[in-house]
Design a protein around this motif. Structure first.
Motif, PDB file in Angstrom:
ATOM      1  N   LEU A  27       0.833  -1.198   0.000  1.00 28.69           N
ATOM      2  CA  LEU A  27       0.000   0.000   0.000  1.00 28.69           C
ATOM      3  C   LEU A  27       0.875   1.259   0.000  1.00 28.69           C
ATOM      4  N   ALA A  28       0.559   2.201  -0.882  1.00 32.68           N
ATOM      5  CA  ALA A  28       1.399   3.392  -1.060  1.00 32.68           C
ATOM      6  C   ALA A  28       2.826   2.927  -1.358  1.00 32.68           C
ATOM      7  N   CYS A  29       2.925   2.123  -2.398  1.00 29.76           N
ATOM      8  CA  CYS A  29       4.133   1.331  -2.667  1.00 29.76           C
ATOM      9  C   CYS A  29       5.306   2.116  -3.229  1.00 29.76           C
ATOM     10  N   GLY A  78       8.010   0.541  -5.521  1.00 24.38           N
ATOM     11  CA  GLY A  78       7.719  -0.884  -5.383  1.00 24.38           C
ATOM     12  C   GLY A  78       8.859  -1.746  -4.894  1.00 24.38           C
ATOM     13  N   ARG A  79       9.715  -1.183  -4.040  1.00 28.02           N
ATOM     14  CA  ARG A  79      10.834  -2.017  -3.564  1.00 28.02           C
ATOM     15  C   ARG A  79      10.317  -3.237  -2.810  1.00 28.02           C
ATOM     16  N   HIS A  80       9.199  -3.071  -2.068  1.00 29.48           N
ATOM     17  CA  HIS A  80       8.669  -4.226  -1.334  1.00 29.48           C
ATOM     18  C   HIS A  80       7.823  -5.132  -2.222  1.00 29.48           C
ATOM     19  N   SER A  81       7.201  -4.559  -3.241  1.00 31.40           N
ATOM     20  CA  SER A  81       6.472  -5.393  -4.204  1.00 31.40           C
ATOM     21  C   SER A  81       7.448  -6.373  -4.851  1.00 31.40           C
ATOM     22  N   LEU A 120      -5.633   7.003  -2.007  1.00 34.07           N
ATOM     23  CA  LEU A 120      -6.001   6.346  -0.748  1.00 34.07           C
ATOM     24  C   LEU A 120      -6.564   7.323   0.271  1.00 34.07           C
ATOM     25  N   GLU A 121      -6.684   8.584  -0.133  1.00 36.11           N
ATOM     26  CA  GLU A 121      -7.163   9.600   0.812  1.00 36.11           C
ATOM     27  C   GLU A 121      -8.395  10.326   0.302  1.00 36.11           C
ATOM     28  N   GLY A 122      -8.982   9.803  -0.754  1.00 37.23           N
ATOM     29  CA  GLY A 122     -10.182  10.433  -1.295  1.00 37.23           C
ATOM     30  C   GLY A 122     -11.427   9.967  -0.560  1.00 37.23           C
ATOM     31  N   ASP A 130      -0.565   2.844  -5.549  1.00 39.78           N
ATOM     32  CA  ASP A 130      -0.049   4.177  -5.268  1.00 39.78           C
ATOM     33  C   ASP A 130      -0.800   5.166  -6.172  1.00 39.78           C
ATOM     34  N   ARG A 131      -0.775   6.443  -5.803  1.00 36.09           N
ATOM     35  CA  ARG A 131      -1.434   7.424  -6.669  1.00 36.09           C
ATOM     36  C   ARG A 131      -0.473   7.939  -7.733  1.00 36.09           C
ATOM     37  N   ASN A 132       0.793   7.635  -7.563  1.00 37.96           N
ATOM     38  CA  ASN A 132       1.825   8.189  -8.436  1.00 37.96           C
ATOM     39  C   ASN A 132       2.105   7.244  -9.617  1.00 37.96           C
ATOM     40  N   VAL A 133       1.561   7.599 -10.756  1.00 35.15           N
ATOM     41  CA  VAL A 133       1.688   6.744 -11.945  1.00 35.15           C
ATOM     42  C   VAL A 133       3.157   6.534 -12.310  1.00 35.15           C
ATOM     43  N   THR A 168       4.797   1.005   4.300  1.00 32.19           N
ATOM     44  CA  THR A 168       6.015   1.630   4.827  1.00 32.19           C
ATOM     45  C   THR A 168       6.076   3.087   4.406  1.00 32.19           C
ATOM     46  N   ASN A 169       6.492   3.902   5.335  1.00 33.00           N
ATOM     47  CA  ASN A 169       6.713   5.331   5.083  1.00 33.00           C
ATOM     48  C   ASN A 169       5.463   6.014   4.563  1.00 33.00           C
ATOM     49  N   TYR A 170       4.347   5.649   5.123  1.00 31.17           N
ATOM     50  CA  TYR A 170       3.065   6.254   4.738  1.00 31.17           C
ATOM     51  C   TYR A 170       2.122   6.154   5.925  1.00 31.17           C
TER      52      TYR A 170
HETATM   53  C1  LIG Z   1       7.586   7.985   1.152  1.00 32.98           C
HETATM   54  S1  LIG Z   1       6.807   7.130  -0.151  1.00 32.98           S
HETATM   55  C2  LIG Z   1       6.922   5.445   0.406  1.00 32.98           C
HETATM   56  C3  LIG Z   1       6.931   4.463  -0.719  1.00 32.98           C
HETATM   57  C4  LIG Z   1       7.119   3.003  -0.319  1.00 32.98           C
HETATM   58  N1  LIG Z   1       6.099   2.539   0.588  1.00 32.98           N
HETATM   59  C5  LIG Z   1       8.488   2.804   0.272  1.00 32.98           C
HETATM   60  O1  LIG Z   1       8.640   2.774   1.497  1.00 32.98           O
HETATM   61  O2  LIG Z   1       9.437   2.718  -0.512  1.00 32.98           O
HETATM   62  C6  LIG Z   1       5.093   7.499   0.117  1.00 32.98           C
HETATM   63  C7  LIG Z   1       4.206   7.036  -1.002  1.00 32.98           C
HETATM   64  O3  LIG Z   1       2.848   7.295  -0.661  1.00 32.98           O
HETATM   65  C8  LIG Z   1       2.170   7.660  -1.834  1.00 32.98           C
HETATM   66  N2  LIG Z   1       0.962   8.405  -1.498  1.00 32.98           N
HETATM   67  C9  LIG Z   1       0.889   9.548  -0.797  1.00 32.98           C
HETATM   68  N3  LIG Z   1      -0.383   9.963  -0.712  1.00 32.98           N
HETATM   69  C10 LIG Z   1      -1.126   9.038  -1.382  1.00 32.98           C
HETATM   70  C11 LIG Z   1      -2.510   8.922  -1.674  1.00 32.98           C
HETATM   71  N4  LIG Z   1      -3.380   9.837  -1.261  1.00 32.98           N
HETATM   72  N5  LIG Z   1      -2.934   7.868  -2.376  1.00 32.98           N
HETATM   73  C12 LIG Z   1      -2.046   6.933  -2.815  1.00 32.98           C
HETATM   74  N6  LIG Z   1      -0.717   6.993  -2.595  1.00 32.98           N
HETATM   75  C13 LIG Z   1      -0.266   8.039  -1.879  1.00 32.98           C
HETATM   76  C14 LIG Z   1       3.171   8.517  -2.587  1.00 32.98           C
HETATM   77  O4  LIG Z   1       2.859   8.606  -3.959  1.00 32.98           O
HETATM   78  C15 LIG Z   1       4.471   7.773  -2.321  1.00 32.98           C
HETATM   79  O5  LIG Z   1       4.761   6.850  -3.333  1.00 32.98           O
END
Ligand SMILES: C[S@@+](CC[C@H](N)C(=O)[O-])C[C@H]1O[C@@H](n2cnc3c(N)ncnc32)[C@H](O)[C@@H]1O
Length: 178
Positions: A27-29, A32-35, A77-79, A49-52, A95-97
């Motif tokens: 989630l919020a990948c 995709g290091r963990h994918s 994920l926040e809509g 993730d929202r970031n294409v 992670t990190n989200y």
């Molecule tokens: C700091 S990165 C962490 C990425 C990954 N989990 C990692 O640890 O390598 C945070 C990720 O959350 C995603 N993100 C932030 N807000 C989001 C949202 N509203 N919907 C989907 N993804 C979101 C960002 O696009 C970003 O890729």
């Protein structure tokens, strides 16, 4: 060339606890290091993730690449609408989200008998950099308290200062839904 970020040691240590059948959600990948790690362990992964652009190297997005075992999904994920309603997975990795309003929905994504691996920044991190907003920082013991409140089983928990991969205050849990 894109920088390759290694998987979190916490995720690497506990990924093997995820049951073999049921798929894993990253989630919020990000990129995709963990994918990739999870697919390498044989799990069928959904990377969201929202970031294409971040997803592009994983496959299924604009045909820009393909990592075997990983399906990707562009979603906010926040809509108002939760894009993963009704879905469940043997494992969920975050992670990190952090987006607290959807924390309950994230727990609901773990199937009974499944595993949650969650690791992100916590209070005190501001002195080392971003994130620094309390909205994005866990409170001391927060993941542990949330798992206990849900009645789940804590497998491992850790929090505090780390200097790897950079100085930060972090918190991590591996929990089972049973
Ligand atoms: C700091 S990165 C962490 C990425 C990954 N989990 C990692 O640890 O390598 C945070 C990720 O959350 C995603 N993100 C932030 N807000 C989001 C949202 N509203 N919907 C989907 N993804 C979101 C960002 O696009 C970003 O890729």
């Amino acid at each position: 060339m894109a920088q390759i970020i290694p998987p979190s040691p916490w995720v690497a240590a506990y990924a093997g606890r995820i049951p073999a059948n049921g798929g894993v959600l990253d989630l919020a990948c990000g990129s995709g290091r963990h994918s990739r790690l999870l697919a390498g362990l044989g799990y069928a992964v959904l990377a969201v993730d929202r970031n294409v652009e971040a997803l592009a190297g994983l496959g299924d997005v604009a045909g820009l690449g393909d990592v075997a075992g990983v399906e990707s999904m562009v979603a906010d994920l926040e809509g108002e609408t939760w894009p993963l309603a009704g879905r469940q997975f043997a494992g969920v990795v975050v992670t990190n989200y952090l987006w607290r309003p959807r924390f309950g929905d994230v727990l609901a994504l773990v199937q009974p008998g499944g595993i949650l691996i969650y690791e992100t920044f916590m209070q005190g991190n501001a002195q080392y950099g971003k994130p620094s907003s309390p909205d994005f920082l866990l409170e001391p013991g927060e993941l542990r308290a949330r798992i206990a409140a849900a009645g789940w089983h804590e497998i491992a928990f850790e929090e505090g200062y780390t200097d790897s991969p950079k100085p930060a205050m972090r918190q991590a849990i591996c929990a089972g839904r049973w």
